[in-house]
Design an enzyme around this catalytic site. Structure first.
Site, mmCIF file in Angstrom:
data_model
loop_
_atom_site.group_PDB
_atom_site.id
_atom_site.type_symbol
_atom_site.label_atom_id
_atom_site.label_comp_id
_atom_site.label_asym_id
_atom_site.label_seq_id
_atom_site.Cartn_x
_atom_site.Cartn_y
_atom_site.Cartn_z
ATOM 1 N N SER A 18 40.574 29.335 40.098
ATOM 2 C CA SER A 18 40.942 30.724 39.790
ATOM 3 C C SER A 18 40.842 30.973 38.292
ATOM 4 O O SER A 18 41.275 30.130 37.486
ATOM 5 C CB SER A 18 42.391 31.014 40.218
ATOM 6 O OG SER A 18 42.523 30.956 41.616
ATOM 7 N N GLN A 39 50.348 34.731 45.864
ATOM 8 C CA GLN A 39 50.481 35.965 46.650
ATOM 9 C C GLN A 39 51.416 35.829 47.848
ATOM 10 O O GLN A 39 52.062 36.788 48.263
ATOM 11 C CB GLN A 39 49.082 36.378 47.119
ATOM 12 C CG GLN A 39 49.039 37.694 47.851
ATOM 13 C CD GLN A 39 47.649 37.955 48.438
ATOM 14 O OE1 GLN A 39 46.663 37.353 48.001
ATOM 15 N NE2 GLN A 39 47.582 38.844 49.406
ATOM 16 N N ASP A 63 53.290 39.787 46.229
ATOM 17 C CA ASP A 63 52.175 40.485 46.870
ATOM 18 C C ASP A 63 52.170 41.900 46.313
ATOM 19 O O ASP A 63 53.182 42.614 46.402
ATOM 20 C CB ASP A 63 52.377 40.495 48.397
ATOM 21 C CG ASP A 63 51.165 41.074 49.106
ATOM 22 O OD1 ASP A 63 50.531 42.009 48.573
ATOM 23 O OD2 ASP A 63 50.857 40.586 50.211
ATOM 24 N N ALA A 94 39.035 43.293 48.552
ATOM 25 C CA ALA A 94 38.379 44.299 49.407
ATOM 26 C C ALA A 94 37.962 43.599 50.687
ATOM 27 O O ALA A 94 37.764 42.372 50.696
ATOM 28 C CB ALA A 94 37.162 44.886 48.712
ATOM 29 N N TYR A 154 28.352 44.701 45.439
ATOM 30 C CA TYR A 154 29.701 44.772 44.822
ATOM 31 C C TYR A 154 30.425 46.039 45.289
ATOM 32 O O TYR A 154 31.645 46.066 45.416
ATOM 33 C CB TYR A 154 29.580 44.714 43.292
ATOM 34 C CG TYR A 154 30.856 44.269 42.610
ATOM 35 C CD1 TYR A 154 31.371 42.995 42.797
ATOM 36 C CD2 TYR A 154 31.563 45.146 41.783
ATOM 37 C CE1 TYR A 154 32.538 42.592 42.175
ATOM 38 C CE2 TYR A 154 32.731 44.752 41.151
ATOM 39 C CZ TYR A 154 33.211 43.473 41.360
ATOM 40 O OH TYR A 154 34.380 43.086 40.736
ATOM 41 N N LYS A 161 37.037 48.712 40.130
ATOM 42 C CA LYS A 161 37.068 48.216 38.742
ATOM 43 C C LYS A 161 36.925 49.367 37.747
ATOM 44 O O LYS A 161 37.476 49.309 36.642
ATOM 45 C CB LYS A 161 35.974 47.167 38.513
ATOM 46 C CG LYS A 161 36.175 45.866 39.294
ATOM 47 C CD LYS A 161 37.482 45.147 38.946
ATOM 48 C CE LYS A 161 37.516 43.725 39.485
ATOM 49 N NZ LYS A 161 38.843 43.110 39.353
ATOM 50 N N ILE A 190 31.422 34.227 38.484
ATOM 51 C CA ILE A 190 31.916 32.847 38.450
ATOM 52 C C ILE A 190 32.319 32.477 39.873
ATOM 53 O O ILE A 190 32.925 33.301 40.575
ATOM 54 C CB ILE A 190 33.156 32.756 37.518
ATOM 55 C CG1 ILE A 190 32.768 33.107 36.072
ATOM 56 C CG2 ILE A 190 33.784 31.365 37.577
ATOM 57 C CD1 ILE A 190 33.955 33.224 35.124
ATOM 58 N N ALA A 194 37.648 34.635 45.451
ATOM 59 C CA ALA A 194 37.462 36.094 45.497
ATOM 60 C C ALA A 194 35.988 36.447 45.362
ATOM 61 O O ALA A 194 35.468 37.287 46.103
ATOM 62 C CB ALA A 194 38.279 36.774 44.399
HETATM 63 N N1 LIG Z 1 34.944 35.342 39.789
HETATM 64 C C1 LIG Z 1 34.208 36.296 39.261
HETATM 65 O O1 LIG Z 1 32.957 36.269 39.294
HETATM 66 C C2 LIG Z 1 34.862 37.453 38.589
HETATM 67 C C3 LIG Z 1 34.116 38.241 37.689
HETATM 68 C C4 LIG Z 1 34.731 39.328 37.076
HETATM 69 C C5 LIG Z 1 36.040 39.627 37.381
HETATM 70 N N2 LIG Z 1 36.760 38.852 38.251
HETATM 71 C C6 LIG Z 1 38.146 39.209 38.544
HETATM 72 O O2 LIG Z 1 38.999 38.148 38.172
HETATM 73 C C7 LIG Z 1 40.219 38.300 38.909
HETATM 74 C C8 LIG Z 1 40.609 36.943 39.486
HETATM 75 O O3 LIG Z 1 39.705 36.587 40.511
HETATM 76 P P1 LIG Z 1 39.096 35.113 40.663
HETATM 77 O O4 LIG Z 1 37.625 35.267 40.611
HETATM 78 O O5 LIG Z 1 39.769 34.169 39.775
HETATM 79 O O6 LIG Z 1 39.406 34.780 42.210
HETATM 80 P P2 LIG Z 1 40.690 34.132 42.926
HETATM 81 O O7 LIG Z 1 40.413 34.290 44.377
HETATM 82 O O8 LIG Z 1 40.940 32.778 42.425
HETATM 83 O O9 LIG Z 1 41.866 35.088 42.467
HETATM 84 C C9 LIG Z 1 42.083 36.346 43.042
HETATM 85 C C10 LIG Z 1 43.571 36.490 43.217
HETATM 86 O O10 LIG Z 1 43.878 37.804 43.704
HETATM 87 C C11 LIG Z 1 45.049 37.654 44.445
HETATM 88 N N3 LIG Z 1 45.315 38.798 45.325
HETATM 89 C C12 LIG Z 1 44.501 39.354 46.262
HETATM 90 N N4 LIG Z 1 45.181 40.304 46.938
HETATM 91 C C13 LIG Z 1 46.437 40.353 46.401
HETATM 92 C C14 LIG Z 1 47.609 41.108 46.676
HETATM 93 N N5 LIG Z 1 47.669 42.007 47.676
HETATM 94 N N6 LIG Z 1 48.717 40.879 45.937
HETATM 95 C C15 LIG Z 1 48.704 39.952 44.952
HETATM 96 N N7 LIG Z 1 47.642 39.199 44.650
HETATM 97 C C16 LIG Z 1 46.519 39.391 45.381
HETATM 98 C C17 LIG Z 1 44.807 36.411 45.264
HETATM 99 O O11 LIG Z 1 46.031 35.880 45.733
HETATM 100 C C18 LIG Z 1 44.129 35.507 44.251
HETATM 101 O O12 LIG Z 1 45.051 34.624 43.637
HETATM 102 C C19 LIG Z 1 39.968 39.385 39.937
HETATM 103 O O13 LIG Z 1 40.466 40.616 39.452
HETATM 104 C C20 LIG Z 1 38.451 39.437 39.997
HETATM 105 O O14 LIG Z 1 37.958 40.677 40.459
HETATM 106 C C21 LIG Z 1 36.195 37.773 38.848
#
Ligand SMILES: NC(=O)c1ccc[n+]([C@@H]2O[C@H](COP(=O)([O-])OP(=O)(O)OC[C@H]3O[C@@H](n4cnc5c(N)ncnc54)[C@H](O)[C@@H]3O)[C@@H](O)[C@H]2O)c1
Length: 254
Positions: A18, A39, A63, A94, A154, A161, A190, A194
């Site tokens: 994460s 969560q 949550d 989503a 996306y 976003k 990355i 998610a």
């Molecule tokens: N991985 C990528 O390519 C990337 C790129 C740009 C932005 N992001 C953003 O980075 C952030 C972290 O995502 P990540 O890639 O580390 O994935 P991840 O899956 O490790 O983290 C996403 C987190 O969102 C939490 N979440 C989802 N629904 C929720 C809810 N109802 N209440 C509370 N928490 C909730 C999940 O529990 C999880 O821990 C996100 O906002 C994602 O959109 C990710």
């Protein structure tokens, strides 16, 4: 040690991949006390394992669709930390069906869900935690290029976003009167749980790494570095911004 004596929350973390975990880990290594969120019970269990044996870590369950849990978190923070110096919002969701194919097919429910969890949650959490944010605290969230460009698959998350980035600007105005800064990082793709919800992720990652101006790969660590800068006093003149951490991919035209 950029965060000695500071404390804050990172909400939420799923596993060691994460982005939130990379930020929590680096902030902790820079001297901060970090409350890491899960969560639900299952995810909280995973978070507990990540922080096991480490100093200056706490864990919380929240949550973002549950107002009661958000308000309870604020009470816990008041009791356990007094005030916090940073808040990192690192969560999005989503339906998988809405992260493939045509955007035009997004359902009303799918649209609401993505916007609620991925954008409104920042507003709601900031409101609940406003009383426990120290003056000059730093709030940070995570966005993606799909907010300002149409990125295949996306879809509704790009719209969420865009709402998130706009919310950052309005929150920066509201909270700026107390010196509180609100910014977003926008990493390139990355491999995380998610991100794997978006169809064609592997190809997206390869293409971005091949084409980006910096010919070296970026990942969670590069995002964490930018995060620590923004939540530390080094970022004290920066608010309302979107800062890309993508080896420069976003600046390219053809
Ligand atoms: N991985 C990528 O390519 C990337 C790129 C740009 C932005 N992001 C953003 O980075 C952030 C972290 O995502 P990540 O890639 O580390 O994935 P991840 O899956 O490790 O983290 C996403 C987190 O969102 C939490 N979440 C989802 N629904 C929720 C809810 N109802 N209440 C509370 N928490 C909730 C999940 O529990 C999880 O821990 C996100 O906002 C994602 O959109 C990710």
């Amino acid at each position: 040690m950029l965060l000695e004596g500071k404390s804050g929350l990172v909400l939420n973390v799923t596993n060691k991949n994460s982005i939130g975990w990379a930020i929590a880990d680096l902030a902790n290594r820079h001297g901060a006390t970090v409350g890491v969120g899960g969560q639900n019970e299952r995810m909280l269990e995973g978070v507990r394992k990540l922080v096991e044996g480490r100093e200056r870590f706490k864990t919380h369950q929240v949550d973002f669709q549950d107002d009661l849990e958000i308000d309870q978190l604020a009470e816990q923070v008041a009791a356990e930390y007094g005030k916090i110096d940073f808040l990192v919002h690192s969560a999005a969701f989503a339906n998988r069906d809405d992260l493939a194919g045509r955007f035009i097919d997004t359902s009303r429910e799918g649209f609401k869900l993505a916007l609620e969890v991925s954008a409104y949650s920042l507003v709601r959490v900031c409101r609940a935690l406003e009383p426990v944010l120290a003056d000059d605290a730093s709030v940070l969230t995570l966005s993606y290029l799909g907010s300002v460009r149409a990125v295949g698959n996306y879809n509704v998350m790009g719209v969420a976003k865009a709402a998130l980035e706009s919310s950052v600007r309005y929150l920066a105005v509201d909270l700026g009167v107390r010196g509180i800064r609100v910014n977003t990082l926008s990493p390139g793709p990355i491999n995380t749980v998610a991100a794997r919800g978006v169809k064609g992720l592997a190809e997206m990652i390869e293409t971005v790494h091949q084409r980006a101006p910096l010919k070296r790969r970026f990942g969670q660590e590069e995002v964490a570095g930018a995060a620590v800068y923004l939540i530390s006093d080094l970022g004290r003149g920066v608010t309302g911004q979107v800062i890309y951490v993508d080896s420069g991919y976003n600046i390219l035209g053809f």
